[in-house]
Scaffold this active site. Structure first.
Site, short mmCIF file in Angstrom:
data_model
loop_
_atom_site.label_atom_id
_atom_site.label_comp_id
_atom_site.label_asym_id
_atom_site.label_seq_id
_atom_site.Cartn_x
_atom_site.Cartn_y
_atom_site.Cartn_z
N GLU A 59 0.81 -1.30 -0.01
CA GLU A 59 -0.10 -0.09 -0.13
C GLU A 59 0.79 1.37 0.11
OE1 GLU A 59 -0.52 -2.63 1.88
OE2 GLU A 59 -2.84 -3.28 1.96
N PHE B 288 -11.09 -7.68 13.81
CA PHE B 288 -9.82 -8.06 12.91
C PHE B 288 -9.62 -6.93 11.84
CE2 PHE B 288 -8.63 -10.39 8.97
CZ PHE B 288 -7.21 -10.55 9.44
N GLN B 289 -8.21 -6.69 11.72
CA GLN B 289 -7.74 -5.61 10.69
C GLN B 289 -8.45 -4.16 10.99
OE1 GLN B 289 -7.87 -7.03 6.69
NE2 GLN B 289 -5.85 -7.76 7.10
N MET C 179 24.52 8.57 1.62
CA MET C 179 24.29 9.85 2.22
C MET C 179 24.82 9.47 3.71
SD MET C 179 24.14 13.08 1.39
CE MET C 179 23.14 13.58 0.14
#
Lengths: 586, 188
Positions: A54, A116-117, A484
């Site tokens: 995502e 859930f989730q 860096m």
């Protein structure tokens, strides 16, 4: 569905997006957003790009948005889907990129039960969005989505999130059309302060050592702002520099161009900023990468700040003349008024100023020692620029040394051609961003200039590039180091290279082959041009593994805690460049 | 190079250009009109904590049930630069309609309500009641060995009363925080 003019929440979401002119959504399905995916399946107007994580969906949407000027759209599910979008939302907030994230949520009656989730998505994303909404009533869904687009795109653009519980997606409700919503919630732009404008023009006309410093706000404001800026530069013959985000607002081939300013900006740009007596800041925000040491920043100048966001003004640097509003409006008024007053500048002093600037240019701060055995990263970027600049080209980057070299050595003639994570500095931004850009510009050459460490952070997106046949070119400057980080450890931490090195890198060519795409490895400077040509001409995605000098540092550099006129230009500079005070800065 | 600026901090340094009042911190009372929607207080407080601003006092309640508007009154302390930043940041928020700096806008009526529980016997008890009368505090509850006083006034007045009650058996205080409106016939 039983009622004649009621439709389900999921249908409302799709209908609202179509109403908003959305043609592409980046996303990843999951339990709590399945009804919306079901609707997506049953229509043809919106194309969905399945990412592999995502976070990548949000960066792809950013790439899409920044390369088109449109709003990027993302679908994620509840819980981990939403939390994975947090980095992209924060990135978009810092760089003012308009994106709309629509997240699934557990049904309203389960919210707060540790379902859930389940995650408190609006709570988590509150500080990293311009605004967010939890929609509990299907009848308010369409209106909320339209509002979300208004908020994302108006004023200083930014990310928004709409959290839609699953029962709201299933329930039926009324649809509200895009133009039927009340936009009273939008912030009004104040009228231009004409008295201030006249004072600014007065200063402009008499300026002995002027400089224009432009930022991402010019690009966000659009073509008209870019046009006005270029006209103003041409009319006044003032020198111009840009921030990392502003590259392309003025053409790199333009005669007044000084290159990028700031921590890794050119000597001429930073010295001009330090020594100027009139500074016109257009759509930039005096970020700490730009100012260096605040109390020694451009000590002798009258500063004008054009910005649409009043909270950007007098935040880091106190300015004499704030002009609040859209860059395009203000630049137009300023130029118009200046012309009415006779288009005057202090010609005599200006030519003396240009003489100093040309002296500073003579320092050639971007020069580096080339090598015939090993590819210098600067050389690789220079050759990439030379061999691709004639193309219809878009460039994204990851974050680190390669990003700075790309900013220094690549030239951008137009806005919206350069996509990089500036404010947040998100490693892993570039690859998914290049995917979003390629989706928006299928025929163009899209190159992600990357470092191997950043690139690995979102390498799973190879799957997305292959699935959608996206010929994105991943140009990886591989120094087998976190370049860096290594550079700062060398300059600041006594060359103790704590965990800035990986001895478990993949074989990038084989990695490409594992996905059925092309991998090119280049190790010697004399093969570089041919290899780059091969990459550019290949019709599919390419991973270009460019093995470069492992210990090259990125110069010039304003060390933390130092002023613009205290830049270090190269390795030969004396020790103790960063003071103890500077060491605590980032 | 024609620019004869020395390296680093020198006479042309911005040190000398500093506004002498820049570091002067002062308390400001902000009146913020917001949509009364879920999460709005969290947004405002989150802004203060996230950006490191102070909250000395905070009150919030719906003031316009038809328009679903609430008034948040915040007392904050900061330099003029920081207070301006706070106001600009608040104004950026979608549910924020108006931010009024009552401290800059002119004279404002500022009041706080507090409830004190004072437990004691004999002279202490008499003295607390006598002082409550001086402060025009109301007795809202009592037992044979305690009084509960209600007092409205400026924060200074409430502080002063609390100080006096200390040796007289003060057990608990509850304060509302400041509510404020601009004086005069203008709405703020």
């Amino acid at each position: 569905m039983t009622h004649s003019n009621k439709i389900t929440g999921a249908e409302i979401v799709i209908k609202a997006l179509i109403d908003q002119g959305v043609d592409t959504v980046f996303g990843y399905p999951g339990g709590a957003i399945l009804p919306i995916y079901d609707e997506l399946f049953q229509q043809k107007k919106i194309k969905h790009i399945l990412v592999r994580h995502e976070q990548a969906a949000t960066h792809a949407a950013e790439g899409y948005a920044r390369s088109t000027g449109k709003i990027g759209v993302v679908f994620v599910t509840s819980g981990p889907g939403a939390t994975n979008s947090v980095t992209g939302l924060t990135d978009a907030l810092m760089d003012s990129v308009p994106i709309v994230v629509i997240s699934g949520q557990v049904p309203t009656f389960m919210i707060g039960n540790d379902a859930f989730q389940e995650a408190d998505t609006v709570g988590i994303t509150r500080p990293c969005t311009k605004h967010n909404w939890l929609v509990k009533d299907t009848n308010k869904l369409a209106e909320t989505i339209h509002k979300a687009f208004e908020v994302a795109g108006s004023g200083r653009p930014g990310p928004v999130l709409v959290d839609v519980p699953k029962d709201v997606q299933f329930a039926s409700g009324h649809y509200t059309k895009k133009n039927a919503i009340d936009t009273g919630f939008l912030k009004n732009e104040p009228p231009i302060d004409l008295k201030m404008l006249d004072e600014v023009i007065d200063r402009l006309e008499h300026a002995e050592r002027p400089i224009i410093y432009s930022g991402g706000g010019v690009i966000n404001s659009g073509q008209s702002a870019v046009h006005s800026l270029r006209n103003l530069v041409a009319g006044t013959d003032f020198p111009i520099t840009s921030t990392l985000m502003g590259l392309g607002s003025y053409p790199a081939s333009g005669k007044n161009w000084l290159g990028m300013l700031g921590m890794h900006g050119t000597y001429e740009a930073n010295m001009s900023m330090h020594g100027c007596d009139f500074m016109l800041c257009v759509g930039a925000r005096f970020d700490d990468r730009i100012t260096g040491r605040i109390d020694a920043f451009s000590p002798d100048s009258y500063k004008v700040h054009i910005d649409i966001d009043p909270s950007s003004v007098n935040k880091n640097i106190t300015v004499e003349a704030p002009l609040i509003g859209d860059v395009s409006n203000i630049l137009n008024s300023l130029t118009k008024r200046w012309k009415e007053r006779g288009s005057k500048v202090n010609q005599k002093k200006l030519s003396t100023w240009w003489k100093s600037i040309n002296d500073w240019k003579g320092v050639k701060s971007l020069s580096y020692e080339n090598s015939s055995n090993v590819i210098k990263p600067q050389y690789a970027v220079e050759r990439l620029e030379e061999l691709t600049k004639s193309y219809n080209r878009f460039v994204s980057t990851e974050v680190g040394q390669h990003q700075m070299w790309a900013a220094q050595f690549m030239g951008f003639e137009e806005p919206n051609r350069w996509m990089t994570s500036g404010g947040l500095g998100t490693m892993g931004y570039g690859f998914p961003a290049s995917i979003g850009i390629q989706i928006a510009h299928p025929k163009s050459l899209v190159i992600n200039v990357a470092g191997e460490a950043s690139w690995l952070m979102n390498m799973q997106e190879l799957g997305t590039a292959v699935q959608y046949r996206l010929p994105v070119k991943q140009f990886i400057l591989n120094n087998e180091r976190l370049g860096m980080v290594r550079q700062w450890q060398e300059l600041l931490h006594g060359e103790r290279y704590s965990h800035s090195w990986s001895d478990a890198l993949p074989d990038f060519v084989k990695l490409a082959e594992a996905y059925g795409i092309k991998g090119i490895r280049c190790v010697s400077p004399d093969k570089l041009d041919d290899s780059i040509r091969e990459m550019v001409e290949y019709p599919g995605p390419v991973i270009f593994d460019c093995l470069v000098e492992k210990h090259e540092n990125c110069f010039p550099m304003i060390p933390s805690g130092k002023a613009h006129n205290e830049m270090i230009l190269g390795e030969q500079t004396d020790e103790n460049t960063i003071s103890d005070d500077g060491a605590v800065l980032v | 190079m024609s620019l004869k600026l020395k390296k680093g901090v020198n006479k042309q340094s911005a040190y000398n250009l500093r506004d002498p009042n820049l570091d002067y911190e002062a308390a400001h009372t902000l009146s913020i009109i917001v949509d009364n929607e879920s999460g709005v207080l969290a947004r405002v407080i989150g802004l203060f904590s996230g950006r490191g601003y102070n909250i000395d006092s905070l009150t919030v309640a719906e003031v316009d049930p038809n328009g679903h508007r609430s008034r948040i009154t915040i007392v904050t302390t900061g330099t003029p630069k920081v207070v301006n930043q706070i106001k600009a940041q608040l104004n950026r928020m979608v549910p924020v309609h108006e931010v009024i700096d009552l401290t800059l806008k002119g004279k404002a009526v500022q009041r706080e309500l507090a409830i004190f529980k004072v437990v004691g016997n004999g002279n202490q008890r008499v003295e607390s009641l006598r002082l409550a009368d001086v402060f025009r505090a109301k007795v809202v509850d009592s037992t044979l060995k305690s009084f509960t006083f209600e007092l409205t006034g400026t924060s200074d007045k409430i502080n002063a009363f609390a100080e006096l009650m200390g040796p007289l058996g003060l057990k608990e205080i509850a304060r509302t925080g400041i509510v404020a409106l601009l004086r005069g016939d203008n709405s703020s």
